[in-house]
Every structure is written in C-alpha cells, then in structure tokens.
Motif scaffolding. Structure first.
Motif, short mmCIF file in Angstrom:
data_model
loop_
_atom_site.label_atom_id
_atom_site.label_comp_id
_atom_site.label_asym_id
_atom_site.label_seq_id
_atom_site.Cartn_x
_atom_site.Cartn_y
_atom_site.Cartn_z
N MET A 890 38.31 44.55 47.30
CA MET A 890 36.97 45.90 47.43
C MET A 890 37.47 45.58 45.56
SD MET A 890 35.02 44.98 50.09
CE MET A 890 33.94 45.63 50.18
N LEU A 891 36.55 45.37 45.08
CA LEU A 891 35.99 45.58 43.25
C LEU A 891 34.78 47.34 43.61
CD1 LEU A 891 36.31 42.28 42.08
CD2 LEU A 891 38.41 43.90 42.29
N PRO A 892 35.62 48.25 43.14
CA PRO A 892 34.44 49.17 42.98
C PRO A 892 34.59 49.31 41.61
CG PRO A 892 37.18 50.80 43.64
CD PRO A 892 37.15 48.78 43.35
N GLY A 893 33.01 50.41 40.87
CA GLY A 893 32.93 50.76 40.48
C GLY A 893 32.27 49.22 38.80
N LEU A 894 32.03 48.40 39.62
CA LEU A 894 31.59 47.67 38.64
C LEU A 894 29.79 48.29 37.80
CD1 LEU A 894 31.86 44.61 41.28
CD2 LEU A 894 33.28 45.13 39.58
N GLN A 895 29.38 47.60 36.66
CA GLN A 895 28.16 48.14 36.25
C GLN A 895 27.20 47.61 36.73
OE1 GLN A 895 28.91 50.12 33.42
NE2 GLN A 895 25.99 50.52 33.30
N PRO A 896 25.91 47.94 37.26
CA PRO A 896 25.14 47.19 37.26
C PRO A 896 24.54 45.79 36.63
CG PRO A 896 25.16 49.99 38.07
CD PRO A 896 25.95 49.76 37.27
N TYR A 897 23.40 45.44 36.80
CA TYR A 897 23.34 44.35 35.99
C TYR A 897 23.75 44.27 35.36
CZ TYR A 897 19.17 42.79 34.54
OH TYR A 897 17.42 41.52 33.75
N SER A 898 24.79 43.02 36.09
CA SER A 898 26.19 42.76 34.63
C SER A 898 26.68 41.76 35.11
CB SER A 898 27.60 44.10 33.99
OG SER A 898 26.44 44.59 33.99
N HIS A 899 26.95 40.30 34.08
CA HIS A 899 27.62 39.86 34.25
C HIS A 899 29.40 39.57 34.35
CE1 HIS A 899 24.18 36.53 34.69
NE2 HIS A 899 23.47 37.65 33.72
N TYR A 900 29.95 39.10 35.69
CA TYR A 900 31.77 39.98 35.66
C TYR A 900 32.12 38.35 36.47
CZ TYR A 900 31.46 44.86 35.97
OH TYR A 900 31.13 46.02 35.66
N THR A 901 33.66 38.06 35.65
CA THR A 901 34.44 36.96 35.93
C THR A 901 35.87 37.23 36.68
OG1 THR A 901 33.53 35.78 33.96
CG2 THR A 901 35.37 35.09 34.88
N LEU A 902 36.17 36.79 37.43
CA LEU A 902 37.23 37.40 38.25
C LEU A 902 38.41 36.37 37.87
CD1 LEU A 902 37.74 36.86 40.89
CD2 LEU A 902 36.18 38.30 41.51
N ASN A 903 40.19 36.50 38.66
CA ASN A 903 40.66 35.58 38.88
C ASN A 903 41.78 36.14 39.61
OD1 ASN A 903 42.90 36.04 36.70
ND2 ASN A 903 41.64 34.69 35.37
N VAL A 904 42.33 35.74 40.53
CA VAL A 904 43.11 36.38 41.35
C VAL A 904 44.79 35.25 41.45
CG1 VAL A 904 44.06 36.68 43.68
CG2 VAL A 904 42.15 36.41 42.84
N ARG A 905 45.30 36.66 40.77
CA ARG A 905 46.59 35.85 41.34
C ARG A 905 48.19 36.95 41.95
NH1 ARG A 905 47.67 36.22 34.28
NH2 ARG A 905 45.60 36.40 33.84
N VAL A 906 49.14 35.84 42.41
CA VAL A 906 49.86 36.64 43.31
C VAL A 906 51.45 36.88 42.37
CG1 VAL A 906 51.46 34.54 43.40
CG2 VAL A 906 51.94 36.10 44.78
N VAL A 907 52.39 38.49 43.60
CA VAL A 907 52.78 38.48 41.74
C VAL A 907 53.97 39.00 42.92
CG1 VAL A 907 53.21 41.66 41.35
CG2 VAL A 907 50.75 40.23 41.31
N ASN A 908 54.94 39.18 42.77
CA ASN A 908 56.84 39.34 43.44
C ASN A 908 57.40 40.19 42.21
OD1 ASN A 908 57.64 37.39 41.49
ND2 ASN A 908 58.32 36.34 42.08
N GLY A 909 58.64 40.27 42.80
CA GLY A 909 59.54 41.61 41.74
C GLY A 909 59.99 41.02 40.62
N LYS A 910 59.84 39.75 40.01
CA LYS A 910 59.74 38.91 39.09
C LYS A 910 58.34 39.53 37.65
CE LYS A 910 62.50 36.82 35.80
NZ LYS A 910 63.62 37.65 34.97
N GLY A 911 57.04 38.94 38.56
CA GLY A 911 56.42 39.40 37.48
C GLY A 911 55.09 38.83 38.41
N GLU A 912 54.09 37.95 37.45
CA GLU A 912 53.02 37.43 37.93
C GLU A 912 53.17 36.07 37.95
OE1 GLU A 912 49.78 38.54 35.84
OE2 GLU A 912 49.93 40.55 36.28
#
Length: 1284
Positions: A890-912
């Motif tokens: 869940m993404l909380p605390g969004l600004q109402p009436y706004s356009h958002y963009t997102l992407n997802v990355r996997v994370v291990n002990g070395k980084g993203e």
C-alpha cells in the motif's frame, strides 16, 4: 639502529607539513643533502620602508638574503650607486648586506638622510629590497611667544591653543600644571585631537595661572613645554544659558579621508550652557558593533580596521536643554595597495611551463609593474620563454638561462608593494631528504604519520609500499599527502611493519625505508574513588595502571592540579596515595596521572574532610578485608586457597567472595572465581591451563562488602591444547567474487597455551569438493577470493596452539558475495483505493536472478509536476520498501487530485536491481486544507471585512467557502451561530449590520465536491460608538489582536545543537521562552528564556542521535504555548582534533617564549644598572596618572600619555616616584618637589624660554648641545611610492 620517532596522543607534526610546503618551492639549503644545487637570491630580512632613526645611535639598515651560491650585496642611495668603500663611516656586515653607519664617532645623522635600496645577486639572478626611506627623528623647540592672561565671565566658552612644534614622529600632547598634576577633564573640559584644550563653559574653579601644554617626542625621549597660560574666571552673574554650537569642526559639513586598515577618528566638541552631550549616528547605515569605540566623553568616535564599507556620512549631534546642533562628516576610505595573490617562487625543469601571478587591490586601483633581476622588463634582456600579460607572466619551454628573480611592484598614490619571486630551472633526479630507517612508535587506534620529505625537478611522484613485496598503498585506507607523508588514520596492530617510500621522476628514482611499531594504550584499570573522611583519620586513594610492556609509565599524583604538599603525611607507593592525620586543608581533588613517551591518562577523585564524631558509638560497618592469603596443594588444574578473616565490625560475615587476576593476559582486571560461606577460611579452586593466577578475597556482611584483600602470590598453570573453538563464525561475501570468514577469537585466558592460531576450512555446500584449509595467526578474519557469486559454503574455524588442536568444530553455512539483481519485477498493477491511498501489485522475480539474499521489493513513486515547476526544482521521489517476498503493498499519504508515476525494483544485500516499467495513476479529489490565512481589517461600528488566502492544498476543485460566526459576550458566552456561503472565487468579504463594540468569533473553511476541509478561526471586535472611540494613534483602522498565537514551529538540528524558529501573531513586546526535553521521557521540560522579542533561538549542549520535543510559549499574563514539534539530533561524529596543549610544537614554542622573556629580563636588569634617572619623568610618573602608560620595550617607545579623551573621568591623585630607564617602574617617595628641583638632573636642562629638554633613559649623548640646535622644521624626504 633505527632512529626512534614518537607520536603521542594523536599528535600531528604540523611543522613538518609547513616545512615541506616551503621546500616544494625553494631548493633546500641543507649542504649535507643538496650541497651541489643552486638557487637564486631571496630577501629574508630588511628595514621598514619608513625608517626613522635615533640621531644619537649608529644607523643600521638591514638587508639579509639567502641563495646558493651565497649572494653578494650592493646598495643605491637616492637612485644612484652608493659606494660604501668611499665613506669610512659606512661598513657592511660580513656575509650580509646590512649597513652600519658609525655616527657616534663623527658625522651627523642628517648627512645620511635618503632613500636606500639593497640588491642581493648571484649567478641565478638578483633580488631587491623595498625603498627604505631613512630619516632622523626630530624634537624641535616651541617657538617663543608672549601669552597674555585670559579673563572670562562665568559660563563663557574657551579654547586654549597648544600648537606644538612639528617633530618626527609627531609629538604626544598632554596638559598638566606646574606640579606635574594632570589637569582634570570631563564632558565640560577636554583635550582635542589637535592638542588644544576646550572648555564648553568656564566655571570659577577653572581659575589658575599654570595651564601648561607638554609635547613628548618618544623617539628621542624628550619633553618640550609651552609657556604657562593664565586664566581668570570672574564669578559674577553667570552667562545666559544658550544652545550648543560646535567649537570644532567648523560649519555644518566637513570631509575626512582615511586609509584602509587604519583607525578612523572623528571628533566633535561643542560649547553651550548647560554643557552639551554628544551623540553619533551613521546616515543610511549602522556603526560596526565590534569595531566602534567612543573616546573623550563620546566627543571622539573611533572605528578600528576601517574598510571601504565604512565610507559614508557620519553625523554628530550636540544637545542640551535649549536645543541641538548637527554636523555631518563625509568619510572617504582609500586604500594603499594590498595583496590578493603575491607571486610565488617557481622550481621548474627544462622544457616545463609555469606561471607567476601578481594580483593586488587598492583605492585607487594599483598599477602593476614587472622587473627582472631589479631591471624593468621593458629594458631587460629578452627571454623567448617569457610572455607578460598584465599581472601574469607565463613561461613555456623554459631552459636553464630562464632562471631569474622577478619583482612585482603594485603602486598607487598611497603606497606600494614589492614582491620578489624567482624562477629556478633545475634538472635533478629525486632525492629523499628524510633520514633512513626511522622507527615510528604509535599508540593503537591513533593516527600514524610516516615522513618522506623529498626534492627533485621535475617534481617527483611519491608511492608507498608495505613490506618487501607489497603493492602500492592507495587512499582507500591510507592518506597520501602532497608533501610525501603517509598517514594511517587509525593505526592497528597489523599496521606495524616496514614501509618504503619511492620517489620517481623522468630522471631517476630514490627510495627510503621507515619502520612502524604499534603500542597498546595506557589505561587506568583501578581509578581513585571519592572519599569522605573524618579530620585526623587516614585516607587512601588507589590507582592501578595497565600499559604496553615496552613502555615504562611514570605515575604522578596531583592535588587540585598542582604538586602534592611537601608534607611527610603524604606517602606514595606503587598503586596508592596515602594521607595520614587528615586536616581540613587536605580536602580537594586528587589526580592520578600516568605518562609514557607516547601517551598519558589521568583519573581524579575528591576528598571531603568532615568533623570527627563527637561521641563514640558502636561501629557497624563492612568487614575489614581478609589477610594472610596462602596457596597450597598446587596441582595442574586446581589449588587450595586459605586466608584469615578480618574484623567483622559488629556484623557477622555471611560469605567470602574469591576473585582472580590473569597477570599474563589481563593484568589489573579481576574476575569472579567462587563464593563460600562466612564460616569457611579455605576453598578448593578449579584452574585453567596456562594462566598466571593471583587471588584476592572479600568479606561480606549485612552492611556491605569489604575492600579486597592484598593479592596472593602468583601461580602459573601448565599449558594445554585449547578446549574450545571460536564462536560467532560467519561467512559473508563483501564482493561478488569473495567469501569473508569472520569469528570471535579466543581471549588469552581461553588460549590454554602459547602460539594461539586458527585453522580455517571451507568448501561449497552443494559440491563434492574437498575441504580447503589454511592456518592463520591470532586474527578474526580471513578472505577467500575467486569464489562464484552467491554460492552457499560450509565453514569451520578450529583453534590450535603450540600444544595441540581444540576439538573438531561444527560446520556453519555462509554465502559468497552478492551481486546486484538482474531482473525487474513484471506485471506491475495499481489500484487506487481512495484519494490518499493506492495498492500496488507485481509479479515476483525468479530467485536465481536475485543473486543474493532477497531483502524485499522497493517502490519509487513521485508526483507529476507541471512544466513550470519542473524547471524550478528537481522532482522529489519517495521510496517505500516491502520486506521479504511480498508481491503487493500500500502507498499511503498520497496527495488527492494528483498524477503519480511509480516503478518497482527488487532489493538484495548488494543493492537494487533494474526498475520496472513506469506505471502512472491518478488520485481522486479530496477535502481541502484550511485556508492559508484569515485576517479581519477595516472595522467599523457595524461591519468587519474578512480577507483570506486560498488553501495551500485545495486537493481538488474548490466549490465554495463556508463562513460561520457568532458573538461572544463579556462573560465569554457564545451567541447564536450564523452560516454564510461564499463563492470559491472570492478572497474578501464584508459583514454588515453587526453590533458595535462586540467581539465575534469566526470559523472559516473551504469545500470541494468531496466535502469540507479543515477550518481556520479568528476573533475581532467592532469599534465602539463615538463616545468611546480611541484617539487615532492608538489603533484607528486596525483590529486589535485578541487571539495571539504561535505557529509554524520548526527545528533544524545538527549533532549537539538545534535552531528553533516560529511565527508569531499578536501584541508586540512579548517575551518568549523555549521548552524542550527528550521525547517519550517523563523528565520535566527544560526552559530557556529568549532575549528580546526574537522569533528564533539556538539550543546547545544536546545529545547526538537523540529525539527531542520542543514548544514555544509567552511569558506574563498573556501566556500561551505553541503546539509541540519533534526533532532528532545528528549522530556523533568521530573527531580527529587534538588538544593543542599536548602538541610538541606548542610546548616547544612556549619554552622558547619563556627563554626569550628570561633573556629580556637579564638585559633590562643590566641596562637599569648602567642607566641614569630622569627627574622630570620621575615627577611625572610619581603622580600615577591613569592616562599616562609605561612604554613598551619592544616597539622602542618610552611611554604614552593616554589621550585625555580615554578615561579622564577615572582621574586619581598622582603619586610621587622615580622611574628607571630599564624597567619603567614607579617607586613611592615622600618628597614633594617643585619644578625647580628638576633642573639639577644630569640628563635634563631648561632652555632660555622655560621649556624643558631631557632624556627618559640613561643613554649618553655624544653631543648634548645638538638637542638645542634649531627650532626649524626638518627638511622632508619624499618617500618613493613606486619604482617607476
């Protein structure tokens, strides 16, 4: 044999850094190392540009220079060659360019007035000195004049002129009477900067016949006296009171010009009745706070270190009860040339390029001129490698003939600057200047600096190596300084060894070896403890020190940071300080200080002495310690300990506690061994192999535990193989191709014998490989290289010593190093839940593509910006991490009436890993925030006007505003509530038909299609009817602030402090306070008072890495408090600063200063015994005039009467005394001599006009009559401001 060099307490040899920085420019002049190198001349010492000499002493004009070969010297005088061989009175010091002109034997100082310049020359070039203008000091007599008595009526103004003769340097002026008493000064009577004595109005007590102006010429140490002036004030009816007028300066305006860096002195003296008071202001500006001083009862304004920013109009205002008068002084600050960048010496090799830069500033802008070897470049021989461009000379493809000394001359009408800089073309292979095989000793965990001073041309490159076959050391662990020094920021035990410094350039290579030893730090393992003892009893402080075996500590006891009293009651043994028969004076702080050649530690404890118990009482106390400890039945792994109990002090002993010390591995540290009942005096103790045991016993009763007994004899058990293996074995890779095996090593007690080592074994978990093993020293880490990425391994670490192996250890699993994930999550979906919440889903990535421990997935999301906002600032991205293998979040605390963009990355002990494809989504409308502001303006009898700003976050399209209001009566009861809808495009609204003189409360909020937002409230009062209307200047047209508040409380925190700021609306002149405390604790708020009415405050002394709560409130009846805010201080940072008091260079400097002061005292004592007394000066100093200060020995002046403008109001009666020429001290006497008495001194005489001439010091004049030669002004010598 290596030469030892110590660094103590993190000491950094700054002097070495500075010396190496200089030697990077100059050819070192150490003949043992570089005796065959040449260097152009450099002027090292010269006389000042304006050189005023004492005509009674030989003239010494300094000129010193260095170079190789040593330079020869020549002089010019007034622009032409000065042939010293033709003048028998002039000699040049051997090996120096300093001139000595012997005018004591014959000749006059005036003969040698002129402008001198020194040239130092060798085969590489010529350096020149400044133009040295030599002038003898002069102290002419006062011109003869007849002074008529002055008669004035009470209240008139008066100026008594001084007009001293013009001397060189100018005289110091002061007014005294015939008895050498300082004339009292005040706001009414004071001395001006020109020496005149000003009376704003005269009084009958001003009547006297001996107003005498004195002029003191410090350089020749003589005083001249003006004829006495007689003043009579008629005490008839006083003059009529009058407003002020200025006695000086004249008119309404005047001009003043001053040079940058000098002291600007502005003076205004006014007359009037009553006496005027002077005030100063700067038009269109403020007076500098730390550089502004008022002198002479505020009649003189002084600004130190004046700069161009101090130019402007200054106004002095003279006021009394009848009026005021103004005078404006227009100040212009000019500037003689000053350096921005002086040229620096260049050492180049053939074919190299270089640059000389000469930049100066001034007002007016200085002219830049270049000379080469003392000759203007315009007429100097041409050099094809040289190109001049204004303030820069560029050299290209230099050759040996390009070597020369260049002079830069920056000049304007107010002065000049001259700088020499040489270009030295050398071709030299590298040379190491640091001695070979130096041994450095450093305390563990402190910095180590290994020197490698070098020289070569071209400038060599420096590399460091450790050991015989080590690789070059790089700056990931080490710090390589430009001067060749290698710094190890935190030296560890494994840092010890041999280090090699290698210097290379195209002409060759040189190297040098140094050695580094790491020592254990000195520690106090048993510190002295605070004690309260009765008077007459005994007290003991214990201090046990653990140190490196190769360092011998020195233990010193101090009392109140000073030496112990020289009293036999104080005794010191190895670990204790004992004070017997304690007295009240023995109370204080006792410090145990342990020092070695490398470090020092200390610990302190207080002693409080109390009165003895008046009547004896039964002693109920802890037991006395056991004694007579004895070891019997000594076997390999056991021993029997017996002891004798001490007195139980009326409380039976319940048990004995036995502790042991391992003197071999942990000397000074005691561990628990066993406990037995209070009836036993013997214990059978189980022992471990290879431990050097000592035992001690403590007794315990119901009161408490005794102090430990004395230690038993030592018992060393035999060695055996280890009986346990290291713990906390782990295998974690730090790089994709390695496996770092770590473990918690055994301590010395667990080693069971000498030669402790570890057998490290590993193999891949899923393969058929055999175990690979290696035996390592007593360390805690081993790195396996060349492993595949993120592969499971089985790992074993087994202890062994010289006797044998520990039991076979169990295998643990580890992994080789991780690498970044290769695949991005796929099928990213977004489900918008509401206006502030969205749910994101994605498909997991294959585990093999993670290439490490899966730590989770990370969502980057950001709000889309308009094009105008994107241009103004960077888009702020937010990050949310979901642990483990979750595939949604869940993404909380969004600004109402706004356009958002997102992407997802996997994370291990070395980084993203790589990001998924961007997904865009839109949040629906929400309720708006409160309007940004609400103000009530223009109150009338029956109306109020409201003004507001729209919400900062509308969160949608505003549909309307809602205003609700209700009256409040005098008992704070609320009336009926009125609702009013206002269109969304309005920002102002007027309410009419309200009740007059009535308080209203307003509630105001905005609405979107979703609903109503937060409200903002305000209160205001309609004005009263005409019978109660306030005067216009009290508040007409404004609404009184009836609801003061503090808002926008913010905190900006650093490591140990925080800046708190807030906004305040309400009445003026409110005193604020700041309260703060640790968040979540129950401690009371700490309170700090804010000076004035500022809206910011700095909190100091905070704990690093701590969360604090803060709030702001107002003092007094109107007290109110803001909402709370929370902030966190930054983490504590490791400091590499050191205490200057422990620095060797600082201690050496202080010793040198002390030695110099001792030499000066001896010289002064000799001069005192050889010198005579000057009776007039005795008289003058005998009155202890607070404005007459003793002269400084170092600047050649005899003393200075402080200007009467400084502290005349602190006048004290003058005492008789005498002054010797050497130490300038004043001795009290009982005589009351008159002026006539002073005519009998050897060094003083009266002139025919009554003026007085004499010497302050005991120097003999060759020709005493020369002091009376002439009263004419000296012939001026015009100093050159440039070399044009």
């Amino acid at each position: 044999m290596p030469k030892k060099k110590h660094f103590s307490a993190g000491r950094v040899p700054l002097i070495l850094f500075l010396c190496q920085m200089i030697s990077a420019l100059d050819v070192p002049l150490d003949s043992k190392l570089l005796g065959d190198l040449v260097q152009p001349p450099t002027i090292t010492q010269q006389s000042p540009k304006d050189y005023i000499i004492d005509p009674r002493e030989n003239i010494v004009i300094q000129c010193e220079a260095k170079g190789r070969p040593p330079p020869s010297f020549s002089w010019t005088r007034n622009g032409t060659h000065f042939d010293i061989d033709k003048d028998p009175l002039v000699t040049m010091k051997p090996g120096s360019g300093t001139l000595v002109i012997n005018i004591l034997s014959e000749g006059k100082a005036e003969t040698y007035e002129g402008v001198y310049q020194c040239t130092a020359r060798n085969e590489r070039g010529a350096a020149i000195s400044n133009n040295i203008v030599v002038r003898p000091s002069r102290s002419p007599l006062w011109t003869k004049e007849r002074l008529e008595p002055i008669t004035l009526r009470n209240g008139q103004s008066l100026v008594l002129p001084c007009r001293p003769p013009i001397g060189l340097p100018p005289a110091i002026i002061f007014w005294m009477d015939n008895s050498f008493q300082r004339l009292p000064q005040s706001e009414r009577v004071s001395q001006g900067l020109n020496g005149d004595l000003y009376f704003s109005n005269v009084l009958p007590e001003d009547t006297r016949e001996d107003y005498i102006c004195y002029a003191r010429f410090n350089h020749t140490q003589t005083i001249q006296q003006k004829q006495p002036i007689s003043l009579k004030v008629i005490s008839a009816k006083p003059s009529k009171e009058r407003p002020p007028t200025f006695l000086t300066p004249e008119g309404n305006e005047s001009l003043k010009e001053e040079l940058r860096g000098n002291v600007l002195s502005l003076e205004c003296i006014a007359e009037g009745l009553p006496t005027p008071v002077i005030y100063w202001i700067k038009e269109d500006g403020t007076l500098p706070v730390n550089r502004t001083f008022y002198r002479n009862f505020k009649k003189t304004l002084q600004i130190t270190q004046v700069s161009e920013a101090d130019s402007g109009n200054y106004q002095c205002i003279a006021k009394n009860t009848l009026g005021a008068v103004h005078h404006t002084i227009s100040v212009t600050v000019k500037a003689a040339p000053y350096w921005i960048s002086a040229p620096q010496n260049l050492v180049l090799s053939p074919g190299e390029n270089g640059t000389l830069i000469c930049r100066a500033n001034g007002n007016p802008k200085p002219r830049i001129g270049w000379l080469t070897n003392g000759v203007p470049v315009e007429i100097a021989p041409d050099d094809p490698s040289r190109k001049i461009d204004g303030d820069t000379i560029m050299f290209s493809n230099v050759q040996e003939r390009s070597s020369a000394v260049y002079q830069c001359n920056a000049s304007n009408e107010y002065g000049y600057l001259l700088a020499n800089a040489f270009v030295n073309v050398l071709a030299e292979p590298p040379r190491i200047l640091t001695s070979a095989n130096i041994l450095y000793q450093v305390i563990a965990n402190r910095p180590a600096l290994l020197d490698c001073a070098f020289f070569g041309s071209p400038l060599p490159t420096i590399e460091w190596f450790k050991g015989t076959k080590g690789r070059a050391l790089h700056e990931d662990i080490y710090v390589l300084h430009d001067n060749g020094t290698l710094e190890i920021p935190v030296a560890q035990k494994d840092s010890a060894g041999t280090y090699t410094c290698v210097a290379r350039n195209k002409l060759g290579m040189a190297k040098n070896e140094v050695h580094l030893e790491i020592k254990d730090p000195t520690r106090i393992i048993k510190q002295p403890e605070y004690a309260v003892v009765q008077r007459g009893s005994k007290v003991s402080f214990e201090c046990k020190v653990k140190h490196d075996d190769t360092l011998i500590p020195t233990i010193m006891w101090l009392k109140d940071n000073g030496e112990l009293p020289n009293d036999e009651r104080f005794s010191v043994d190895k670990d204790h300080l004992v004070v017997t028969d304690v007295s009240d004076d023995d109370g204080g702080t006792y410090t145990c200080a342990a020092n070695t050649t490398l470090d020092s530690v200390s610990a302190s404890a207080g002693l409080r002495v109390v009165a003895p118990t008046p009547t004896p009482a039964p002693i109920y106390d802890v037991p006395n310690p056991p004694f007579d400890l004895e070891l019997t039945n000594q076997l390999d792994k056991s021993v029997q300990l017996t002891w004798t109990p001490g007195d139980d002090n009326n409380s039976p002993i319940t048990k004995f506690i036995i502790e042991y010390e391992d003197a071999m591995h942990e000397a000074g540290i005691w561990h628990h061994q066993a406990e037995v009942s209070g009836t036993q005096t013997t214990a059978q103790l189980t022992l471990s192999p290879y431990v050097n045991y000592s035992f001690r016993v403590m007794a315990e009763n119901s009161i408490g535990r005794s102090v430990p007994s004395e230690a038993s004899e030592q018992y060393l058990t035999k060695a055996a193989e280890p009986d346990q293996n290291p713990t906390s074995v782990e295998g974690i890779g730090t790089e994709p191709d390695n496996l770092v095996i770590t473990w918690k090593p055994l301590n010395g007690f667990q080693s069971n014998g000498p030669g402790l080592q570890y057998k490290v074994s590993w193999r891949q978990k899923d393969g058929d490989d055999e175990w690979t093993s290696v035996v390592v020293a007593n360390v805690s880490k081993y790195i396996v290289s060349g492993t595949p990425t993120f592969v499971p391994y089985l790992i074993k670490v087994q202890a062994l010593n010289d006797v044998g192996f520990a039991p076979e250890p169990a295998a643990v699993m580890g992994h080789s190093g991780e690498d970044l994930p290769m695949v991005a999550p796929g099928n990213v979906r977004v489900n918008v839940v509401n206006s502030t919440l969205a749910e994101v889903h994605w498909d997991p990535v294959p585990l093999k593509s993670v290439r490490g421990h899966l730590q989770g997935y990370r969502i980057y999301y950001w709000k889309a910006q308009s094009s105008s906002k994107r241009n103004r600032r960077h888009i702020e991205k937010k990050i949310l991490t979901f642990q483990g293998s979750k595939t949604h979040g869940m993404l909380p605390g969004l600004q109402p009436y706004s356009h958002y963009t997102l992407n997802v990355r996997v994370v291990n002990g070395k980084g993203e890993g790589p990001a998924s494809t961007d997904r865009a989504f839109h949040t629906p409308e929400g309720v708006p925030s409160a309007p940004s502001s609400l103000k009530i303006v223009n109150p009338t009898l029956d109306s109020l006007t409201l003004e507001w700003d729209p919400p900062s976050h509308p969160n949608g399209v505003l549909t309307e505003y809602t205003l609700r209001y209700q009256p409040i009566n005098s008992t704070h009861e609320l009336g009926p509530l009125v609702d009013l809808k206002i269109p969304a495009n309005k920002t102002r609204w007027t309410l009419k038909h309200l009740n007059f003189s009535t308080r209203y409360k307003f509630y105001f909020y905005a609405q979107t299609s979703v609903g109503s937002g937060s409200q903002i409230t305000e209160e205001a009062i309609t004005t009263v009817d005409e019978a109660g209307i306030l005067p216009p200047d009290v508040g007409a047209g404004k609404v009184r602030a009836v609801n003061p508040r503090i808002s926008n409380l913010t905190a900006a925190a650093a490591e140990t402090y925080a800046n708190i700021s807030w906004e305040y609306e309400g009445p003026e002149h409110v005193k604020f306070y700041v309260e703060y405390g640790v968040a979540g604790s129950k401690e009371e708020w700490r309170k700090e008072i804010v000076n004035d009415s500022r809206s910011f405050f700095g909190l100091k002394g905070l704990m690093p890495g701590t969360t604090y709560k803060v709030r702001v409130g107002a003092e007094g009846d109107s007290g109110f408090v803001s909402s709370e805010d929370v902030f966190e201080t930054g983490p504590a940072m490791a400091s590499r600063q050191v205490d200057i008091a422990t620095q060797g260079w600082f201690i050496g400097l202080m010793c040198a200063v002390a030695l110099l002061i001792l030499i000066l005292l001896i010289v002064c004592f000799i001069r005192r015994n050889k010198g005579g007394k000057y009776p007039v000066k005795e008289k003058e100093d005998a009155h202890a005039d607070p404005e007459i200060q003793p002269m400084k020995e170092d600047d050649g002046t005899f003393g200075e009467y402080r200007s009467f403008e400084s502290d005349a109001e602190d006048h004290k009666p003058l005492k008789k005394g005498s002054r010797t020429p050497s130490d300038r001290t004043v001795k009290k006497e009982d005589s009351d001599d008159s002026l006539v008495d002073y005519g009998e001194g050897v060094n003083g005489q009266f002139n025919e006009d009554g003026s007085f001439i004499g010497q302050y010091s005991g120097k003999k004049e060759k020709e005493p009559a020369e002091g009376n030669e002439s009263s004419e002004a000296p012939s001026p010598v015009n100093a050159m401001n440039s070399f044009v």
